[in-house]
Design a protein around this motif. Structure first.
Motif, PDB file in Angstrom:
ATOM      1  N   PHE A  89     -11.359  -0.273  15.973  1.00 19.71           N
ATOM      2  CA  PHE A  89      -9.970  -0.151  16.274  1.00 19.71           C
ATOM      3  C   PHE A  89      -8.952  -1.549  15.553  1.00 19.71           C
ATOM      4  CE2 PHE A  89     -12.060   1.199  20.345  1.00 19.71           C
ATOM      5  CZ  PHE A  89     -11.831   2.293  20.164  1.00 19.71           C
ATOM      6  N   GLY A  90      -9.777  -2.090  14.775  1.00 21.95           N
ATOM      7  CA  GLY A  90      -8.947  -3.084  14.247  1.00 21.95           C
ATOM      8  C   GLY A  90      -8.000  -3.894  14.575  1.00 21.95           C
ATOM      9  N   ASP A  91      -6.792  -3.927  13.865  1.00 22.61           N
ATOM     10  CA  ASP A  91      -5.893  -4.794  14.527  1.00 22.61           C
ATOM     11  C   ASP A  91      -5.039  -4.281  15.619  1.00 22.61           C
ATOM     12  OD1 ASP A  91      -6.001  -6.548  12.481  1.00 22.61           O
ATOM     13  OD2 ASP A  91      -4.443  -5.599  11.157  1.00 22.61           O
ATOM     14  N   ARG A  92      -5.115  -2.799  16.101  1.00 17.22           N
ATOM     15  CA  ARG A  92      -4.648  -2.258  17.202  1.00 17.22           C
ATOM     16  C   ARG A  92      -5.342  -3.125  18.550  1.00 17.22           C
ATOM     17  NH1 ARG A  92      -5.311   3.936  18.442  1.00 17.22           N
ATOM     18  NH2 ARG A  92      -7.255   3.439  17.251  1.00 17.22           N
ATOM     19  N   LEU A  93      -6.450  -3.431  18.387  1.00 18.73           N
ATOM     20  CA  LEU A  93      -7.422  -3.651  19.578  1.00 18.73           C
ATOM     21  C   LEU A  93      -6.544  -5.205  20.225  1.00 18.73           C
ATOM     22  CD1 LEU A  93      -9.912  -3.258  21.359  1.00 18.73           C
ATOM     23  CD2 LEU A  93     -10.982  -5.203  19.813  1.00 18.73           C
ATOM     24  N   ALA A  94      -6.188  -5.070  21.408  1.00 18.13           N
ATOM     25  CA  ALA A  94      -5.541  -6.324  22.048  1.00 18.13           C
ATOM     26  C   ALA A  94      -6.284  -6.956  22.789  1.00 18.13           C
ATOM     27  CB  ALA A  94      -4.394  -5.909  22.969  1.00 18.13           C
ATOM     28  N   GLY A  95      -7.424  -6.451  22.921  1.00 25.25           N
ATOM     29  CA  GLY A  95      -8.778  -7.137  23.848  1.00 25.25           C
ATOM     30  C   GLY A  95      -9.485  -5.904  24.727  1.00 25.25           C
ATOM     31  N   ALA A  96     -10.228  -6.598  25.615  1.00 28.50           N
ATOM     32  CA  ALA A  96     -11.067  -5.513  26.415  1.00 28.50           C
ATOM     33  C   ALA A  96     -11.046  -6.015  27.936  1.00 28.50           C
ATOM     34  CB  ALA A  96     -12.540  -5.533  25.821  1.00 28.50           C
TER      35      ALA A  96
ATOM     36  N   ALA B 220     -12.186  -1.293  25.666  1.00 27.87           N
ATOM     37  CA  ALA B 220     -11.203  -1.632  24.571  1.00 27.87           C
ATOM     38  C   ALA B 220      -9.684  -1.393  25.186  1.00 27.87           C
ATOM     39  CB  ALA B 220     -11.440  -0.850  23.377  1.00 27.87           C
ATOM     40  N   TYR B 221      -9.034  -2.204  25.100  1.00 28.69           N
ATOM     41  CA  TYR B 221      -7.503  -1.908  25.490  1.00 28.69           C
ATOM     42  C   TYR B 221      -6.624  -2.327  24.227  1.00 28.69           C
ATOM     43  CZ  TYR B 221      -2.817  -2.341  27.460  1.00 28.69           C
ATOM     44  OH  TYR B 221      -1.585  -2.056  27.691  1.00 28.69           O
ATOM     45  N   TRP B 222      -5.719  -1.406  24.165  1.00 29.15           N
ATOM     46  CA  TRP B 222      -4.368  -1.507  23.034  1.00 29.15           C
ATOM     47  C   TRP B 222      -3.091  -0.811  23.958  1.00 29.15           C
ATOM     48  CZ3 TRP B 222      -8.628   1.608  21.958  1.00 29.15           C
ATOM     49  CH2 TRP B 222      -8.360   2.922  22.037  1.00 29.15           C
ATOM     50  N   PRO B 223      -1.953  -1.315  23.781  1.00 27.50           N
ATOM     51  CA  PRO B 223      -0.903  -0.814  24.463  1.00 27.50           C
ATOM     52  C   PRO B 223      -0.529   0.585  23.835  1.00 27.50           C
ATOM     53  CG  PRO B 223      -0.354  -2.978  23.442  1.00 27.50           C
ATOM     54  CD  PRO B 223      -1.530  -2.423  22.952  1.00 27.50           C
ATOM     55  N   GLY B 224      -0.293   1.550  24.932  1.00 26.80           N
ATOM     56  CA  GLY B 224       0.063   3.058  24.724  1.00 26.80           C
ATOM     57  C   GLY B 224      -1.398   3.794  24.600  1.00 26.80           C
ATOM     58  N   GLN B 225      -2.695   3.361  24.954  1.00 30.72           N
ATOM     59  CA  GLN B 225      -3.904   4.075  24.865  1.00 30.72           C
ATOM     60  C   GLN B 225      -3.631   5.299  25.780  1.00 30.72           C
ATOM     61  OE1 GLN B 225      -6.539   1.212  27.300  1.00 30.72           O
ATOM     62  NE2 GLN B 225      -7.104   1.690  25.651  1.00 30.72           N
TER      63      GLN B 225
END
Ligand code: ADP
Ligand code: MG
Length: 230
Positions: free
Chosen positions: A101-108, A66-71
């Motif tokens: 991760f809900g709305d935080r999730l930008a993609g994978a 999983a990716y989100w900015p700032g992880q």
């Protein structure tokens, strides 16, 4: 490499972490051996990408991250699923990310599963006085606990390249003592030399962490990298 760095710093003058694809562009421009990573924005894309990558993966398996900015630490946050062997596992891993991760999730990011080896860390940190240091250590999830690391100022000499490996407490793991075959030390040194060149060319490189670089008798492959610019 120059356009990745300038593009990022123009958009983010205060600096920060590059996203996974820009990280790969920058590191691959210096010949660093990164595993294949395919970006997936949703479950369907993850499923399609994984179907292609499974053929490349160890035992036909893939990894989903999983990716989100700032992880920061992905596995501690439950953002890494390794060893996914079929479409149902890939889809359910993606759905689990969506729930967690809900709305935080930008993609994978989808990757082929790499064959096992010795997990090393290789990186660049900036010393306020002396400039860029190249770091080599034992990597993976035990890296922080064991803290087995050596560092040298860039640019690395030939002598630095060979002594960095042998000075590690874990050197026997790499040199093949105790029955296991030795890892490809030339491939490990090549990672260090390429990082040294990158750090030398780009003072904007505040930090690079390649962890793990999986070292094996037949080469070295990085499956996780992050880069911070300033
Ligand atoms: P983080 O360091 O942010 O927790 P990583 O991407 O390094 O996330 O994944 C954690 C661990 O999962 C790695 O140390 C490695 O053991 C394993 N891993 C990650 N990606 C792969 C891969 N493509 N193939 C095999 N193992 C992997
Ligand atoms: Mg990692």
């Amino acid at each position: 490499a120059r356009s990745v760095v300038d593009g990022y710093l123009t958009a983010h003058p205060e600096g920060g972490w590059l996203d996974p694809l820009s990280t790969a562009d920058l590191l691959e421009a210096y010949g660093l051996p990164l595993t294949t990573s395919v970006w997936a924005r949703d479950e369907h894309m993850a499923s399609v990408s994984a179907a292609g990558l499974r053929r490349l993966g160890y035992e036909g398996r893939v990894v989903l991250k999983a990716y989100w900015p700032g992880q920061v630490h992905k596995s501690a946050a439950g953002a890494v699923r390794t060893g996914l062997g079929d479409d149902a596992e890939v889809r359910s891993a993606y759905r689990e990310f969506t729930r967690r991760f809900g709305d935080r999730l930008a993609g994978a990011v989808v990757q082929p599963m790499a064959a096992p080896g010795v997990e090393l860390l290789a990186g660049v940190v900036q010393d306020q006085v002396f400039g860029p240091l190249i770091v080599l250590g034992l990597g993976g999830t035990a890296a922080d606990v064991l803290a087995d690391r050596v560092a040298r100022l860039a640019p690395l000499s030939e002598r630095d390249l060979s002594t960095m490996v042998t000075e590690l407490r874990s050197a026997p793991l790499l040199l093949g003592d105790g029955g296991a075959p030795p890892v490809d030390l030339a491939a490990v040194r090549s990672v260090l030399a390429r990082l040294s060149r990158l750090a030398d060319d780009f003072p904007e490189l505040a930090q690079a962490d390649l962890n793990p670089v999986i070292a094996r008798p037949d080469g070295a492959l990085c499956v996780d990298a992050r880069v911070r610019l300033e």
